[in-house]
Scaffold this active site. Structure first.
Site, PDB file in Angstrom:
ATOM      1  N   SER A   1      12.467   6.712   6.887  1.00 20.48           N
ATOM      2  CA  SER A   1      12.133   6.497   8.296  1.00 20.48           C
ATOM      3  C   SER A   1      12.535   5.085   8.704  1.00 20.48           C
ATOM      4  O   SER A   1      12.227   4.122   8.021  1.00 20.48           O
ATOM      5  CB  SER A   1      10.628   6.686   8.473  1.00 20.48           C
ATOM      6  OG  SER A   1      10.244   6.370   9.791  1.00 20.48           O
TER       7      SER A   1
ATOM      8  N   CYS B   1       6.812  -6.843   6.824  1.00 20.67           N
ATOM      9  CA  CYS B   1       7.955  -6.276   7.539  1.00 20.67           C
ATOM     10  C   CYS B   1       8.558  -7.351   8.424  1.00 20.67           C
ATOM     11  O   CYS B   1       7.841  -8.173   8.986  1.00 20.67           O
ATOM     12  CB  CYS B   1       7.495  -5.097   8.399  1.00 20.67           C
ATOM     13  SG  CYS B   1       8.878  -4.162   9.133  1.00 20.67           S
TER      14      CYS B   1
ATOM     15  N   CYS C   1       7.419  -4.590  15.763  1.00 23.20           N
ATOM     16  CA  CYS C   1       6.839  -3.545  16.614  1.00 23.20           C
ATOM     17  C   CYS C   1       5.421  -3.969  17.002  1.00 23.20           C
ATOM     18  O   CYS C   1       4.596  -4.253  16.131  1.00 23.20           O
ATOM     19  CB  CYS C   1       6.807  -2.212  15.879  1.00 23.20           C
ATOM     20  SG  CYS C   1       8.431  -1.726  15.273  1.00 23.20           S
TER      21      CYS C   1
ATOM     22  N   CYS D   1      -0.454   6.018   9.819  1.00 23.18           N
ATOM     23  CA  CYS D   1       0.772   5.322  10.241  1.00 23.18           C
ATOM     24  C   CYS D   1       0.445   4.029  10.957  1.00 23.18           C
ATOM     25  O   CYS D   1      -0.362   4.012  11.887  1.00 23.18           O
ATOM     26  CB  CYS D   1       1.544   6.150  11.271  1.00 23.18           C
ATOM     27  SG  CYS D   1       2.344   7.585  10.641  1.00 23.18           S
TER      28      CYS D   1
ATOM     29  N   ASN E   1      -2.675   5.208  16.167  1.00 21.74           N
ATOM     30  CA  ASN E   1      -3.789   4.715  15.375  1.00 21.74           C
ATOM     31  C   ASN E   1      -4.074   3.289  15.819  1.00 21.74           C
ATOM     32  O   ASN E   1      -3.279   2.401  15.530  1.00 21.74           O
ATOM     33  CB  ASN E   1      -3.434   4.750  13.890  1.00 21.74           C
ATOM     34  CG  ASN E   1      -3.055   6.164  13.482  1.00 21.74           C
ATOM     35  OD1 ASN E   1      -3.820   7.093  13.689  1.00 21.74           O
ATOM     36  ND2 ASN E   1      -1.847   6.323  12.957  1.00 21.74           N
TER      37      ASN E   1
ATOM     38  N   GLY F   1       7.096  -1.857   5.739  1.00 17.92           N
ATOM     39  CA  GLY F   1       8.471  -2.339   5.674  1.00 17.92           C
ATOM     40  C   GLY F   1       9.480  -1.452   6.366  1.00 17.92           C
ATOM     41  O   GLY F   1       9.183  -0.331   6.776  1.00 17.92           O
ATOM     42  N   GLU F   2      10.677  -2.003   6.494  1.00 24.40           N
ATOM     43  CA  GLU F   2      11.787  -1.267   7.112  1.00 24.40           C
ATOM     44  C   GLU F   2      12.789  -0.945   5.995  1.00 24.40           C
ATOM     45  O   GLU F   2      13.501  -1.833   5.511  1.00 24.40           O
ATOM     46  CB  GLU F   2      12.412  -2.144   8.205  1.00 24.40           C
ATOM     47  CG  GLU F   2      13.740  -1.656   8.739  1.00 24.40           C
ATOM     48  CD  GLU F   2      13.740  -0.181   9.146  1.00 24.40           C
ATOM     49  OE1 GLU F   2      12.850   0.251   9.882  1.00 24.40           O
ATOM     50  OE2 GLU F   2      14.650   0.543   8.705  1.00 24.40           O
TER      51      GLU F   2
ATOM     52  N   GLU G   1       0.838  -1.198   0.000  1.00 27.17           N
ATOM     53  CA  GLU G   1       0.000   0.000   0.000  1.00 27.17           C
ATOM     54  C   GLU G   1       0.873   1.248   0.000  1.00 27.17           C
ATOM     55  O   GLU G   1       1.972   1.252   0.563  1.00 27.17           O
ATOM     56  CB  GLU G   1      -0.909  -0.016   1.235  1.00 27.17           C
ATOM     57  CG  GLU G   1      -1.931  -1.146   1.144  1.00 27.17           C
ATOM     58  CD  GLU G   1      -2.799  -1.306   2.383  1.00 27.17           C
ATOM     59  OE1 GLU G   1      -3.908  -1.834   2.240  1.00 27.17           O
ATOM     60  OE2 GLU G   1      -2.385  -0.921   3.482  1.00 27.17           O
TER      61      GLU G   1
ATOM     62  N   CYS H   1       2.193  -2.064  15.538  1.00 28.74           N
ATOM     63  CA  CYS H   1       2.085  -1.792  14.097  1.00 28.74           C
ATOM     64  C   CYS H   1       1.400  -2.943  13.361  1.00 28.74           C
ATOM     65  O   CYS H   1       1.775  -4.109  13.520  1.00 28.74           O
ATOM     66  CB  CYS H   1       3.485  -1.555  13.524  1.00 28.74           C
ATOM     67  SG  CYS H   1       3.460  -1.226  11.753  1.00 28.74           S
TER      68      CYS H   1
ATOM     69  N   SER I   1      12.095   6.077  14.344  1.00 28.77           N
ATOM     70  CA  SER I   1      10.922   5.792  15.156  1.00 28.77           C
ATOM     71  C   SER I   1      11.397   5.374  16.535  1.00 28.77           C
ATOM     72  O   SER I   1      11.754   4.222  16.753  1.00 28.77           O
ATOM     73  CB  SER I   1      10.111   4.672  14.506  1.00 28.77           C
ATOM     74  OG  SER I   1       9.785   5.059  13.194  1.00 28.77           O
ATOM     75  N   LEU I   2      11.432   6.323  17.433  1.00 27.72           N
ATOM     76  CA  LEU I   2      12.068   6.080  18.732  1.00 27.72           C
ATOM     77  C   LEU I   2      11.058   5.515  19.749  1.00 27.72           C
ATOM     78  O   LEU I   2      11.271   4.447  20.295  1.00 27.72           O
ATOM     79  CB  LEU I   2      12.696   7.381  19.234  1.00 27.72           C
ATOM     80  CG  LEU I   2      13.666   7.250  20.396  1.00 27.72           C
ATOM     81  CD1 LEU I   2      14.850   6.373  20.033  1.00 27.72           C
ATOM     82  CD2 LEU I   2      14.158   8.630  20.835  1.00 27.72           C
TER      83      LEU I   2
ATOM     84  N   CYS J   1       3.586   8.571   0.836  1.00 31.91           N
ATOM     85  CA  CYS J   1       4.130   7.670   1.852  1.00 31.91           C
ATOM     86  C   CYS J   1       4.227   6.302   1.176  1.00 31.91           C
ATOM     87  O   CYS J   1       3.214   5.717   0.801  1.00 31.91           O
ATOM     88  CB  CYS J   1       3.167   7.648   3.039  1.00 31.91           C
ATOM     89  SG  CYS J   1       3.605   6.434   4.278  1.00 31.91           S
TER      90      CYS J   1
END
Ligand code: SAH
Length: 346
Positions: A197, A114, A118, A339, A296, A165-166, A94, A121, A220-221, A107
């Site tokens: 990111s 991924c 996380c 996100c 979200n 994804g990363e 997407e 997510c 992304s901390l 985006c």
């Protein structure tokens, strides 16, 4: 036996030029075809009208042009557009177009699923199926640029690698895609308008620094306390904050680009003064900015957005310490385009 044809867009310009020379043609033909493939986004060889019929047939016999197809486009009540993009092998990723008064931001996704885990997510639940090729990343940008022109009467202005994804786990292909996006032979966009990111892969951040890339970096901390970060982003046990911090210091020393930290404040997880203080300390290692993003929801309530009071505490403490902070509202929530919500649901 059918011979599997090669994807012509996997070739560099030089390889394409050489191919034509090997065929007894001119190297220049390679430039022409390259322009059709990238700048003009041709989907089939017959579109290449300044190339002779015989040459087009020869290309057809040797290559395919893999391209993405936007299978479904959804529009949010706030103008955000989400594309479900079908890849040549049927898999789907997407990408999202986010319009504001002054910008249109794409985006884009860098992987199908991924490999990171996380816990907040939706994409993490898909697992990683494969990396995207440079052309598949590039095509997402082209599709959004076209939609931006069509629906908002202006070209795409910014790109963030914050889709599925990363990006740093698909480093080479992401860099090759950015090369095409920024090259005058591709879209000619300025790298300053691109942000990659990452959840924070120290080794790759150092590599990016060594290569002195020109685009921006966001991390992304979500927590600057190891124990807490590991509980919500388990891979943090492999790449602890100390390693991340050192890599970021190195990044800053090489690029002089300030770092953006993305941060969600959750109830009962990081909504304490101790968490804010740790963040302030972490931010002091290199010039940085904090984007506080809204959570979200993706599940049955394991994670919950913290109170406005907690977000205010973050904002005030960071500002008092001279750190730039923005508090962002989510866009496209009604179509699962915000996100962390990208999970091929529709
Ligand atoms: N893997 C990269 C890019 C994809 S995630 C990265 O981690 O940065 C893009 C951003 O969305 C990250 O900051 C991520 O932490 C955040 N995110 C993920 N799930 C979210 C959710 N449910 N609500 C809000 N932000 C989320």
């Amino acid at each position: 036996m059918e011979i599997k044809k090669k994807d012509i867009r996997a070739l560099t310009k030089e390889q394409l030029r050489n191919f034509f020379v090997e065929q007894g043609d001119k190297a220049f033909r390679g430039n022409q075809v390259y322009e059709w493939l990238w700048q003009k986004s041709a989907h089939d060889f017959d579109a290449m009208t300044n190339i002779s019929k015989e040459t087009r047939k020869m290309l057809e016999d040797n290559f395919v042009i893999n391209h993405i197809r936007v299978d479904q486009m959804q529009r949010s009540s706030d103008g955000t557009i989400k594309n479900a993009v079908r890849l040549h092998d049927g898999l789907i990723v997407e990408s999202v177009l986010i319009p504001t008064e002054t910008r249109t931001t794409a985006c884009v996704s860098s992987q199908v699923g991924c490999s990171l885990d996380c816990r907040f997510c939706a994409t993490a639940r898909l697992k990683r199926m494969r990396n995207l090729n440079p052309d598949e990343i590039y095509d997402q940008v082209v599709a959004i640029d076209n939609e931006s022109r069509l629906y908002f009467d202006r070209p795409l202005s910014n790109i963030v690698f914050m889709g599925m994804g990363e990006p740093l786990m698909n480093y080479n292909n992401v860099l090759r895609a950015i090369d095409k996006i920024t090259s005058p032979e591709g879209l000619g966009m300025s790298p300053k308008r691109i942000v990659v990111s990452t959840s924070g892969v120290p080794k790759m951040i150092r590599k990016m620094a060594d290569e002195e890339v020109k685009f921006g970096l966001a991390v992304s901390l979500h927590s600057a306390i190891d124990e807490v970060r590991t509980s919500i982003m388990p891979f943090n046990s492999t790449f602890p904050l100390k390693d991340l911090r050192e890599a970021l210091e190195y990044w800053y020393s090489k690029t002089k680009n300030r770092i953006t930290y993305e941060y969600v404040v959750w109830k009962g997880i990081n909504d304490t003064q101790e968490a804010v203080d740790a963040l302030v300390k972490f931010c002091k290692f290199a010039p940085s900015k904090v984007n506080i993003i809204e959570y979200n929801p993706i599940d049955d309530g394991e994670f919950q957005q913290a109170s406005n009071k907690a977000v205010e505490m973050y904002k005030n403490t960071l500002e008092r310490n001279g750190i730039t902070v923005t508090v962002r509202r989510s866009r496209g929530k009604d179509i699962d385009a915000a996100c962390g919500q990208l999970a091929n649901k529709s």
